[in-house]
Design an enzyme around this catalytic site. Sequence first.
Site, mmCIF file in Angstrom:
data_model
loop_
_atom_site.group_PDB
_atom_site.id
_atom_site.type_symbol
_atom_site.label_atom_id
_atom_site.label_comp_id
_atom_site.label_asym_id
_atom_site.label_seq_id
_atom_site.Cartn_x
_atom_site.Cartn_y
_atom_site.Cartn_z
ATOM 1 C CG HIS A 233 2.207 1.513 -0.137
ATOM 2 N ND1 HIS A 233 1.300 2.466 0.305
ATOM 3 C CD2 HIS A 233 1.474 0.562 -0.772
ATOM 4 C CE1 HIS A 233 0.077 2.100 -0.062
ATOM 5 N NE2 HIS A 233 0.145 0.955 -0.719
ATOM 6 C CB SER A 235 -2.277 -1.048 0.692
ATOM 7 O OG SER A 235 -1.884 -1.545 -0.576
#
Length: 366
Positions: A233, A235
């Site tokens: 992930h 971000s």
Amino acid sequence: MRRLPALCLALTAPLAAAQDAVPDYTGFASDDCALIANGVQRLACYDAITDPEKARERASEERIDRANEVTENLQFDTGNEAAADEKGVDAQKGDTADSLVDRYFATEQALFSFSGSFVTHRPTYILPYTYMHHPNQHPHSPTYGTTDYDKPLNYDEAKYQISFKVPLLTGMFDKRLTLWFGYTQLSFWQVYNNDASKPFRETNYEPEIFARYATQWDVGPGRLEAVTLGLNHQSNGQSEPQSRSWNRIMGSVAYTWDRWLFFVQPWYRIPEKASEDDNPDIDKYLGYGDYWAVYKIDNDRTLSLKLRNNFRTSDNKTSIQLGYSFPVGETIKGFIQYYNGYGESLIDYNERIQRIGVGIMLNDWL
């Protein structure tokens, strides 16, 4: 996604605290040290009560040689003894890439018994000064349109990356297979921008869980060192309209030959709902993988090259990152980095950025 920075701090704080704590072992005996559950603190206790430096002064050369021999043999049984040979020509010019990988894996094995231990993942560096040719003053995404910063960006800023991994499960089927939690943070700091109160312009948070199998198979002229597969992930932790994120299934293959380390890291982006996708066209700019070539000039000097390409015949986009680390004094390594392309940071995934920076390398590739 917005809670990710706090989660990362929560994960890293106990590790930092464990490193900073210095217990007082006055009055401890060896039996007392053996009762300490934490491996790192247990070793520190033994060192505190035995005084290793004085022990080495009293020991015979034969005992010292024997102790060093046992330590050097702490590595996987690869059947390739020449890779671990640190004598002869390679000892004068520096270790070959496969022998450095052997040593890296051996270090990991030694740390597995220490509770809460972590090791380097990707390079960790600090670039106090970097220069961007044309900073992206107006970030844009198809979902949120164009946005602006509160104040104009400076052309010069600081950049740094920290990266580590923690073993979650070791020896799942054999000692070569390990499950890891990895974390990488890349930050861009407008430290020279007094008009905007020196803000952190962008920080990318990248936690991942992956399994790695240390193959170390002789293939062709070199050696297939390891393969990995996991969930990733990434971000920037910002709110709309500057929010950027994506999730990937990511693999990697590492291969060494002489002083070269080749690293292929393909990925598959996990689809998201159109209404929740911050950057639906990110594959158009970043492609489907990273391709690394690392060359060890010697033990203190390393050249690295990262390539990206979207593999499209029309509107083809290529990104390149060059790095060079070198000794500065006896304990510090200098680092120069050049970037030209897309996706250096998530906020600029669809904007070509040219940057050159200088600083120090804290943990290199090998």
